[in-house]
Design an enzyme around this catalytic site. Structure first.
Site, PDB file in Angstrom:
ATOM      1  N   LYS A 289       0.839  -1.200   0.000  1.00  0.00           N
ATOM      2  CA  LYS A 289       0.000   0.000   0.000  1.00  0.00           C
ATOM      3  C   LYS A 289       0.874   1.249   0.000  1.00  0.00           C
ATOM      4  CE  LYS A 289      -3.866  -1.799   2.805  1.00  0.00           C
ATOM      5  NZ  LYS A 289      -4.963  -1.593   1.852  1.00  0.00           N
ATOM      6  N   ARG A 363     -10.122 -11.621   2.647  1.00  0.00           N
ATOM      7  CA  ARG A 363     -11.034 -12.679   2.183  1.00  0.00           C
ATOM      8  C   ARG A 363     -10.383 -14.053   2.257  1.00  0.00           C
ATOM      9  NH1 ARG A 363     -11.851  -9.541  -3.280  1.00  0.00           N
ATOM     10  NH2 ARG A 363     -11.422  -7.868  -1.807  1.00  0.00           N
TER      11      ARG A 363
END
Ligand code: BES
Ligand code: ZN
Ligand code: ZN
Length: 511
Positions: A289, A363
């Site tokens: 990120k 996820r």
């Protein structure tokens, strides 16, 4: 009291200000909170003791209402005005909006007022009384929760003793049904204490709260409650085939954990499973990120925090429902051992996943935990996760995204959230989005197009839930962490969002 494990300062069970019910403001009140509501066009004061009006007239030659209005009081929700001391106590006037207040308006007002009161504290902790006409037990519980949550602030990591700003809280409730009021007070305290447990965990920086210490925390808050705690460490996770959790945790020196809470009161009919995302820090991994997006990523375990804290609250409340909760804990870091984009992972239960992006790590840990939860054969599966930036783009920073297997299940969640005063908004899980997850090399791909990212994440997660099991997914990426400024009962940092909805859901499903 702060628990110290070696150099790590872990979160204490929070010490909240003492809170009591009263018929009138106690003698030692330093700050009295009253309300102002708009009734048609004319503002009216709510909960103001009659003798204050006479005192205001004698001291300032004006009515209490006019004095309040001249000092900025406004019925608009979240507005507070501070009046000079009258009869020995400062007065905080808080906006209650238009018409009759509901529990969430009272919760917001109590929170905003207590924060304003806190700002008046100098050396000594203040005795605060709230007079907001909360005779109805539901309004009273709102006041209790709002006041306690408004009083909560981030725990400083320091060896210096922190001075309390609020000594105690008295809620002036003029209750007629005493038993219902006592229950509202007790339930409100339990709910608030557990929202605070979740907040404190979220606020704890990732060098102090990582999978191993987070799992210890979970174990310690379940002590002395009817909750059976099980924990799998990295060796056990590896041996049992938790390929998602292990892949995400690979790049970090802090190894993953899976914590399971089981609350099973005798005679409970309904079985609820709750699964929480517990990424103690999300750097993005090799798909790293940018600095701005990474800074707040200690909040990426907010779903696991809410799931565990809600389960604790459900057990403390003694709700008659079976709850099995999984918190999937890992740290997502880049390193020579890290998992890669394009890796194919074998998840718990055997399904294979083409990893599209190492920043879609939530996820993967959730998929393993969902597959494990199926083995418990729950009647309803709910997961909660700071899952996608896409959900924030869609719904902003204050609203939780809801995606569900069917509308009946969605309605259960929407009703529970409304009763708890939390905002959910439903998004669909369209077939075209499910189709976008097809992979040439594995059973499924972890993400598809950038567009509709919140729904794609839900489609991916649902593929791990048994087909016939009702399922709901809560994406709390927006509301889990408040970086803007405090509002109502939400301070800066972790909000504990989701705890109240999950408790309310369990309450609605108990028999
Ligand atoms: N933890 C983030 C989502 C997030 C973003 C939470 C901002 C709170 C605030 C999540 O793991 C993530 O990075 N998701 C990616 C998924 C994408 C790579 C498919 C995203 O949303 O960009
Ligand atoms: Zn990520
Ligand atoms: Zn994440």
């Amino acid at each position: 009291m702060t628990t110290i494990y070696a150099e790590r300062i872990l979160v204490p069970i929070p010490v909240m200000p003492a809170i009591t019910l009263a018929q009138t403001a106690p003698e030692n009140t330093d700050v009295l909170v009253i309300g102002i509501a708009s009734n048609g066009d004319a503002p009216i004061l709510v909960g103001a003791p009659v003798e204050l009006d006479a005192a205001a007239n004698a001291m300032f030659g004006t009515s209490l209402l006019d004095l309040a209005l001249s000092l900025g009081a406004d019925a608009k929700i979240h507005t507070t005005a501070v009046l000079p001391a009258i009869k020995g106590s400062r007065i905080v006037v808080v906006g209650l909006g238009e018409g009759d207040a509901d529990p969430e308006v009272i919760r917001q007002a109590a929170g905003a007022a207590v924060r304003a009161a806190q700002g008046l504290a100098k050396d000594a902790a203040l005795h605060v009384a709230l007079s907001l006409e909360t005779t109805d037990p539901e309004l009273l519980q709102g006041a209790v929760e709002g006041a306690l949550l408004g009083a909560h602030t981030m725990i400083k990591v320091t060896q210096k003793a922190a001075a309390a700003k609020i000594a105690d809280l008295a809620i002036i409730c003029n209750c007629e049904t005493t038993d219902a009021c006592a229950t509202a007070l007790k339930d409100g305290e339990i709910v608030a204490r557990n929202v605070i447990v979740a907040r404190d965990w979220v606020n704890m920086p990732a060098n102090l709260l990582y999978p191993e210490t987070f799992a210890k925390e979970a174990q310690s808050v379940a002590a002395n409650l009817p909750i059976t705690v099980e924990m799998l460490d990295d060796t056990q996770l590896e041996a049992q085939g938790y390929g998602g959790i292990m892949a995400v945790g690979k790049g970090s020196a802090r190894k993953p954990r899976l914590v399971r809470f089981a609350y099973a009161p005798a005679g409970a009919a309904f079985h609820l499973a709750i699964i929480g995302k517990g990424i103690t820090f999300d750097s993005g991994g090799l798909d790293i990120k940018p600095a701005d997006g990474m800074y707040t990523m200690k909040c990426d375990m907010g779903g696991a925090a809410a799931a565990l804290a809600a389960t604790r609250a459900i057990a403390e409340l003694g709700l008659n429902i079976k709850v099995t909760t999984y918190a999937a804990m890992a740290e997502n870091m880049p390193s020579g051992e890290a998992y890669r984009p394009s890796d194919v992972l074998t998840m718990y239960g055997g399904k294979t996943v083409e990893n599209a992006n190492t920043d879609a790590e939530g996820r993967l840990v959730m998929g393993d935990a969902l597959a494990r939860a199926n083995e418990d054969e729950p009647d309803l599966v709910v997961d909660i996760a700071t899952l996608t930036g896409a959900c924030m783009v869609a719904l902003g920073e204050r609203i939780t995204g809801l995606m569900a297997s069917d509308d009946q299940t969605a309605d259960l969640l929407l009703d529970a959230a409304e009763a708890a005063g939390e905002e959910l908004w439903q998004l669909p899980i369209p077939q075209a989005i499910r189709d976008g997850l097809s992979s040439k090399i594995a059973d499924i791909k972890s993400s598809g197009s950038r567009l509709g990212g919140a729904m794609a994440a839900a489609a991916f997660l649902q593929s791990f839930v048994a087909e016939e099991t009702p399922y709901a997914h809560l994406d709390i990426a927006g509301p889990a962490f408040n970086t803007e400024s405090p509002f109502g009962y939400v301070g800066l940092g972790g909000s504990g969002v989701g705890v109240r909805t999950l408790v309310s859901l369990a309450r609605s499903l108990q028999h």
